[in-house]
Design an enzyme around this catalytic site. Structure first.
Site, PDB file in Angstrom:
ATOM      1  N   ASN A  63      21.647  23.454 107.016  1.00 44.35           N
ATOM      2  CA  ASN A  63      20.100  23.658 107.312  1.00 44.35           C
ATOM      3  C   ASN A  63      19.869  25.022 107.512  1.00 44.35           C
ATOM      4  O   ASN A  63      20.196  25.589 108.858  1.00 44.35           O
ATOM      5  CB  ASN A  63      19.500  22.597 108.183  1.00 44.35           C
ATOM      6  N   HIS A  66      21.078  11.663 105.468  1.00 39.59           N
ATOM      7  CA  HIS A  66      20.524  12.296 106.741  1.00 39.59           C
ATOM      8  C   HIS A  66      20.346  13.769 106.681  1.00 39.59           C
ATOM      9  O   HIS A  66      21.137  14.628 106.121  1.00 39.59           O
ATOM     10  CB  HIS A  66      21.695  11.972 107.659  1.00 39.59           C
ATOM     11  N   HIS A  67      19.339  14.364 107.399  1.00 38.84           N
ATOM     12  CA  HIS A  67      18.904  15.498 106.945  1.00 38.84           C
ATOM     13  C   HIS A  67      20.041  16.733 107.779  1.00 38.84           C
ATOM     14  O   HIS A  67      20.170  18.004 107.474  1.00 38.84           O
ATOM     15  CB  HIS A  67      17.572  16.049 107.964  1.00 38.84           C
ATOM     16  N   ALA A  68      20.982  16.153 108.645  1.00 39.69           N
ATOM     17  CA  ALA A  68      21.881  16.721 109.210  1.00 39.69           C
ATOM     18  C   ALA A  68      22.945  17.356 108.109  1.00 39.69           C
ATOM     19  O   ALA A  68      23.706  18.532 108.413  1.00 39.69           O
ATOM     20  CB  ALA A  68      22.569  16.030 110.412  1.00 39.69           C
TER      21      ALA A  68
END
Length: 463
Positions: free
Chosen positions: A311, A133-135
């Protein structure tokens, strides 16, 4: 709990159902995959020690998300697919893996009862899909973490090496001594182009929209069935084209290939009715930190060295224009370079990151998501570029034959992810198949665009 750690603003954004970004990294290997060996390597890897990869996503009574440390059960994260993905015996391993990625692109979200990562082992096709997951982090952080598990093929005791693109940009900017007048002019240009971007950014988030074309998406398209094709390039070809245009960069060549390839594809799909010079706008997510050295990764994980994990991404709006075949191939590079040089003078990516963080802090993730969702709906495609290792590498002693990256669907009908590895660059072309039914032909348009540029450079040098 005092040990809980809040998500970054971008991490909260990626969890919104309208965006919900999951990264899919496809890794092919030379020899067959030993499942027990893979599980053992994961259990002993730095990944298990990483706080993000060993934490659950939890929400408090106000709906604010936090990371909470937990124990890892490796068996829950390793998904073994023993049979061939496709029933069609004529489908080779590459197409079968791409079909699997296309299905994942619109599949349901991950299981929130465990840390948000999985590894799918496609045994019949000698490849694995790292589903993250990009989180959990941005592309630079996650690629650096993955490479700590790898070793160079020519030196089994050595870690892979990566060159940071940000360092290359900075070295170009700082080359030579400049006068006070030149620095003032540079500053004024930066302010001017940054102001233009702010206006464009606000316009895109509110009402300004690309004209509809055969590749246009829009709200709801993220749920449509997908197809994936792979465009393959040689970095030597890109370097050859780069030498044909003064002061050009690999990124200039890459984006000019996108523009030229899209022009060829649109000319095929809609030979009449498209205006010469028609603008198509791409959304590029840009990492705002340098690629950490692999030896510094442990410090970064702990929040040392002034750069926390997470991020840190900004947005660039990158326009390309439709031109017929009458345009000289190298003119694409020259025009693209001029556009990107203007972008480099601005604080565009930093502004978009700052305004996103501000909106997230004061208005919440729902409003921030609406703004980002509108920008995607009002543009034509997504593009990203991740720098991989320069040399061939192994994982668990098994030679890696390719590394390719894609993600879950956005409201674009066309999403492109470029990944370089050992002298090659491969771009995963993810499309909504009801809008772009022939992604293999589109990938071929990109490949031919680079070859045409290379031929044009060769012709110039022989004159």
């Amino acid at each position: 709990m005092n040990s809980d750690e809040p998500l970054t603003p971008a991490g909260r954004l990626f969890l919104r159902p309208e965006i919900n970004q999951i990264i899919h990294c496809l890794v092919g290997v030379q020899n067959s995959i030993d499942v027990d060996s893979v599980k053992s390597q994961i259990a002993d890897s730095i990944m298990i020690q990483h706080p993000r990869f060993s934490s659950l996503l939890v929400r408090d009574r106000n709906g604010v998300e936090y990371w909470r440390r937990t124990s890892i059960e490796v068996d829950r994260h390793v998904i073994v697919v023993s049979d061939r993905v496709s029933d069609d015996v004529g489908v080779n391993d590459e197409k079968a893996a791409n079909e699997y990625l296309a299905d994942l692109a619109i599949s349901s979200s991950m299981d929130y009862s465990k840390p948000l990562w999985e590894i799918h082992l496609l045994l019949a096709h000698n490849c694995a899909v790292f589903r993250i997951h990009h989180a959990l982090g941005d592309g630079i952080s996650l690629m650096s973490l993955f490479l700590t598990c790898c070793r160079r093929a020519d030196d089994p005791d050595a870690l892979p090496t990566i060159v940071s693109d940000l360092k290359a940009v900075r070295s170009t900017r700082n080359r030579g001594r400049r006068s006070l007048g030149e620095m003032m002019l540079e500053f004024l240009l930066a302010v001017w182009f940054s102001l233009l971007f702010v206006l464009e950014f606000i316009g895109r988030a509110l009402w300004v929209c690309d004209r509809k074309t055969p590749i246009s998406g829009g709200e709801g398209v993220e749920l449509w069935p997908r197809k994936v094709a792979t465009a393959k390039f040689a970095l030597e070809d890109m370097k050859a084209v780069k030498k044909g245009v003064p002061n050009a960069t690999i990124n200039d060549v890459l984006f000019s290939v996108i523009g030229a390839g899209l022009s060829r594809y649109l000319e095929h799909r809609q030979p009449k009715g498209l205006k010469e010079g028609l603008q198509l706008t791409g959304v590029a997510m840009v990492n705002l930190r340098e690629q950490p050295g692999l030896q510094d990764l442990a410090d970064m994980m702990k929040g040392n060295r002034g750069s926390r994990w997470g991020n840190k991404l900004g947005i660039l709006l990158l326009p390309v224009n439709y031109y017929k075949k009458t345009l000289d191939p190298l003119q694409y590079v020259e025009r693209t370079k001029k556009m990107l040089d203007r972008k480099k003078r601005t604080f565009e990516a930093h502004f978009s990151y700052g305004i996103g963080k501000l909106v997230m802090s004061f208005l919440g993730p729902k409003v921030a998501c609406i703004l980002n969702f509108r920008i995607v709906c009002n543009t034509s495609f997504t593009i990203s570029n991740v720098i991989g290792p320069r040399e061939e590498i192994t994982i668990g002693g098994n030679l890696i034959t390719y590394i390719r990256v894609t993600s879950t669907s956005l409201s674009h009908a066309l999403t492109m992810h470029m990944m370089s590895y050992a002298g090659r660059a491969e771009m995963q072309v993810l499309v909504a198949k009801d809008i772009i039914p022939d992604p293999e032909f589109l990938a071929e348009c990109f490949e031919n665009a680079l070859l045409e540029m290379k031929t044009a450079v060769a012709t110039l040098t022989t004159k």
